[in-house]
Design a protein around this motif. Sequence first.
Motif, PDB file in Angstrom:
ATOM      1  N   ARG A  75       0.861  -1.187   0.000  1.00 61.51           N
ATOM      2  CA  ARG A  75       0.000   0.000   0.000  1.00 61.51           C
ATOM      3  C   ARG A  75       0.893   1.231   0.000  1.00 61.51           C
ATOM      4  N   VAL A  76       0.471   2.263  -0.716  1.00 61.31           N
ATOM      5  CA  VAL A  76       1.286   3.471  -0.877  1.00 61.31           C
ATOM      6  C   VAL A  76       0.387   4.681  -0.659  1.00 61.31           C
ATOM      7  N   ARG A  77       0.922   5.692   0.048  1.00 62.35           N
ATOM      8  CA  ARG A  77       0.151   6.918   0.256  1.00 62.35           C
ATOM      9  C   ARG A  77       1.090   8.092   0.510  1.00 62.35           C
ATOM     10  N   PRO A  78       0.633   9.296   0.173  1.00 68.12           N
ATOM     11  CA  PRO A  78       1.445  10.472   0.493  1.00 68.12           C
ATOM     12  C   PRO A  78       1.386  10.741   1.996  1.00 68.12           C
ATOM     13  N   TYR A  79       2.420  11.410   2.514  1.00 65.31           N
ATOM     14  CA  TYR A  79       2.455  11.730   3.938  1.00 65.31           C
ATOM     15  C   TYR A  79       3.208  13.038   4.127  1.00 65.31           C
ATOM     16  N   GLY A  80       2.488  14.058   4.550  1.00 67.91           N
ATOM     17  CA  GLY A  80       3.131  15.334   4.838  1.00 67.91           C
ATOM     18  C   GLY A  80       3.854  15.915   3.633  1.00 67.91           C
TER      19      GLY A  80
END
Length: 138
Positions: A75-80
């Motif tokens: 799973r991949v997601r943007p963060y800050g």
Amino acid sequence: MSIVIEQPVEARLVAAAPRMPSIPATLHYDRRDPFAVRMTFPAPATLEGVEVCWTFSRELLAAGQKNAEGHGDVRVRPYGYDRTVLEFHAPEGTAVVHVRSSEIRRFLEATSELVPVGLEHLQLDLDDGLAELMRDAC
């Protein structure tokens, strides 16, 4: 022209032991497998003490730059600001790492120069793949 791209990245393990807050990892792309990318972690960074390689889609890595993506093992997601979170789920547990988004964007740009998005199918040798499947079936 090279058919393989390898780019070292610094992965920061979330909730890692103090002795290993960040680890070197490597992103790989091979034009012979145009839909996939691999991320390899060195042996000292793994529970088993052996190198671990995760393979997932280039599309997942790109989409995860803007929104949370993935429902399976990766799973991949943007963060800050300029961070991307990659989660790797296995029976032994889950590894969560942060990577600079700029490093991932640079990697994706290089892969797109090698094989433009949408033209991956042109890299596939279906006759050779089918022949290999037939050999394995015998």
